[in-house]
Design an enzyme around this catalytic site. Sequence first.
Site, short mmCIF file in Angstrom:
data_model
loop_
_atom_site.label_atom_id
_atom_site.label_comp_id
_atom_site.label_asym_id
_atom_site.label_seq_id
_atom_site.Cartn_x
_atom_site.Cartn_y
_atom_site.Cartn_z
N LYS A 153 0.82 -1.34 -0.05
CA LYS A 153 -0.15 -0.02 -0.26
C LYS A 153 0.76 1.09 -0.16
O LYS A 153 0.22 2.45 0.43
CB LYS A 153 -1.07 0.18 1.18
CG LYS A 153 -1.83 -1.05 1.24
CD LYS A 153 -2.49 -1.48 -0.02
CE LYS A 153 -3.38 -0.57 -0.44
NZ LYS A 153 -4.09 -1.19 -1.76
N CYS A 154 2.17 1.25 -0.35
CA CYS A 154 2.87 2.49 -0.46
C CYS A 154 3.12 2.94 -1.88
O CYS A 154 3.85 3.78 -2.03
CB CYS A 154 4.22 2.17 0.35
SG CYS A 154 3.99 2.06 2.00
N THR B 44 3.58 0.20 -4.42
CA THR B 44 4.61 -0.74 -5.25
C THR B 44 4.31 -0.95 -6.69
O THR B 44 4.97 -1.05 -7.47
CB THR B 44 4.50 -1.77 -4.45
OG1 THR B 44 3.10 -2.44 -4.27
CG2 THR B 44 5.08 -1.92 -3.10
N ARG B 45 2.83 -0.93 -6.94
CA ARG B 45 2.51 -1.28 -8.21
C ARG B 45 2.89 -0.24 -9.07
O ARG B 45 3.15 -0.35 -10.36
CB ARG B 45 0.64 -1.52 -8.21
CG ARG B 45 0.12 -1.63 -9.48
CD ARG B 45 0.67 -2.72 -10.29
NE ARG B 45 0.79 -4.10 -9.95
CZ ARG B 45 1.36 -5.26 -10.24
NH1 ARG B 45 2.13 -5.13 -11.36
NH2 ARG B 45 1.42 -6.18 -9.61
N ARG C 68 5.77 5.18 2.74
CA ARG C 68 4.99 6.18 2.80
C ARG C 68 4.53 6.58 4.12
O ARG C 68 4.82 5.67 5.20
CB ARG C 68 3.89 6.33 1.76
CG ARG C 68 2.65 5.36 2.34
CD ARG C 68 1.54 5.30 1.01
NE ARG C 68 1.11 6.66 0.87
CZ ARG C 68 -0.08 7.06 0.09
NH1 ARG C 68 -0.62 5.92 -0.48
NH2 ARG C 68 -0.24 8.19 -0.13
N SER D 10 -5.03 3.08 3.77
CA SER D 10 -5.03 2.51 2.69
C SER D 10 -5.18 1.20 2.56
O SER D 10 -6.04 0.38 2.07
CB SER D 10 -3.88 2.93 1.78
OG SER D 10 -3.73 2.20 0.66
N GLY E 239 -5.76 3.88 -5.77
CA GLY E 239 -6.17 5.30 -5.58
C GLY E 239 -7.53 5.27 -5.29
O GLY E 239 -8.29 6.26 -5.72
N GLN F 163 -10.75 6.15 -2.71
CA GLN F 163 -11.43 7.03 -1.84
C GLN F 163 -10.90 6.47 -0.48
O GLN F 163 -11.11 5.58 -0.01
CB GLN F 163 -12.56 7.52 -1.98
CG GLN F 163 -13.02 8.88 -1.44
CD GLN F 163 -12.63 9.91 -2.39
OE1 GLN F 163 -12.60 9.80 -3.70
NE2 GLN F 163 -12.29 10.94 -1.73
N HIS F 164 -10.44 7.57 0.36
CA HIS F 164 -10.03 7.33 1.80
C HIS F 164 -11.06 8.23 2.68
O HIS F 164 -11.32 8.97 2.31
CB HIS F 164 -8.65 8.05 2.30
CG HIS F 164 -7.47 6.90 1.61
ND1 HIS F 164 -6.15 7.17 2.04
CD2 HIS F 164 -7.53 5.91 0.69
CE1 HIS F 164 -5.31 6.23 1.26
NE2 HIS F 164 -6.53 5.74 0.55
P1 A3P Z 1 -4.97 3.73 -2.15
O1 A3P Z 1 -5.61 3.06 -3.38
O2 A3P Z 1 -5.48 3.65 -0.78
O3 A3P Z 1 -5.00 5.31 -2.55
P2 A3P Z 1 0.18 -0.60 -3.61
O4 A3P Z 1 0.54 -0.72 -5.21
O5 A3P Z 1 1.77 -0.99 -2.93
O6 A3P Z 1 -0.70 -1.81 -3.19
O7 A3P Z 1 -0.02 0.77 -3.21
C1 A3P Z 1 -1.33 1.28 -3.49
C2 A3P Z 1 -1.18 2.80 -3.37
O8 A3P Z 1 -0.42 3.46 -4.30
C3 A3P Z 1 -2.72 3.50 -3.43
O9 A3P Z 1 -3.27 3.48 -2.40
C4 A3P Z 1 -2.11 4.87 -3.77
O10 A3P Z 1 -2.33 5.85 -2.82
C5 A3P Z 1 -0.80 4.86 -4.28
N1 A3P Z 1 -0.26 5.42 -5.67
C6 A3P Z 1 0.81 6.06 -5.79
N2 A3P Z 1 0.95 6.31 -7.08
C7 A3P Z 1 -0.22 5.93 -7.56
C8 A3P Z 1 -0.72 6.13 -9.04
N3 A3P Z 1 0.24 6.59 -9.90
N4 A3P Z 1 -1.87 5.57 -9.24
C9 A3P Z 1 -2.54 5.13 -8.30
N5 A3P Z 1 -2.31 5.08 -7.01
C10 A3P Z 1 -0.99 5.28 -6.60
#
Ligand code: A3P
Length: 275
Positions: free
Chosen positions: A38-39, A41-42, A122, A130, A239, A241-242
């Site tokens: 959730k930081c 990574t994707r 983060r 998140s 991304g 909504q929180h």
């Molecule tokens: P949220 O969906 O809670 O906002 P991971 O890929 O490690 O699971 O992390 C997911 C988080 O990456 C998302 O959490 C979002 O805040 C963040 N993030 C960072 N860059 C992003 C991007 N370009 N598009 C979407 N989310 C992004």
Amino acid sequence: MVLVLIIVCVLSTILSSLSSEVTNTKHLPQAIIIGVKKCGTRALLKFLSVHPAIAASSTEIHFFDSPKHFPLGLDWYRNQMPIADTKQHVTIEKTPHYFVDKRTPKRLARLLPDVKLILILRDPIIRAISDYVQIKNRHESYPTFDNFVSMENFTKWTPIRIGCYAIYLRRWLKYFPLEQIHFVDGENLIHRPWEELESVQRFLNVSNHIREEDFYFNMEKRGFPCIRQPNGCLGSSKGRQHPTISGQTREKLKHLYSNCNLQLKQLAQIDFPWL
Ligand code: A3P
């Protein structure tokens, strides 16, 4: 004449399939994004995947942390990697669970001692929300975030526990020198991704290919950055909504994480603005 043409065709097919076998191969990773969940990574992996020298795995492999996969050995692991062409000299995968898994650092150090590790971090309060949102998405009846944090043993709740990054990093540093770990600021990856990409590309020893002009901000996606490529934005599971959290919850978490963040700063020798 026709016979000659047929022979030429057959020969060229055999040659091209032979050469693609030589040039398109799967390699063990030179770099791994080990976390944190959730930081971002994707997003980081998606951005890196557009680099011509990088072959990025599209799924999380879960080799070192899985009782089912690990006994299958390195050949199995290699086989899960993306096919790399001759220009792609860095193969990379991401499995965020590695960061918190007790067995992974030792196993990884034994099998891939030179692998480059990337750790994206983060603000732990945002990370916890998140993580919570992801769980809540699957279990509608889940209590509110404020409810959880008001419980007596809230520090044991996984979304909160993971944010004390120093606990886990300490384990990694028993097996890997600090220079082998690159820290990415997950907050900056959202606002100025090119800055983080520049230092990651340097760490991976690849050209500075992904730059500021390759990004745009998508207002339909809560203003998150996307890369100028087909499907350059992340899917709907990122991304999200929180919820708003109460001032009391925020203060409690700030207090909890202040010591963890201090330890992290010292261990990692980093000074991100949110620390
Ligand atoms: P949220 O969906 O809670 O906002 P991971 O890929 O490690 O699971 O992390 C997911 C988080 O990456 C998302 O959490 C979002 O805040 C963040 N993030 C960072 N860059 C992003 C991007 N370009 N598009 C979407 N989310 C992004």
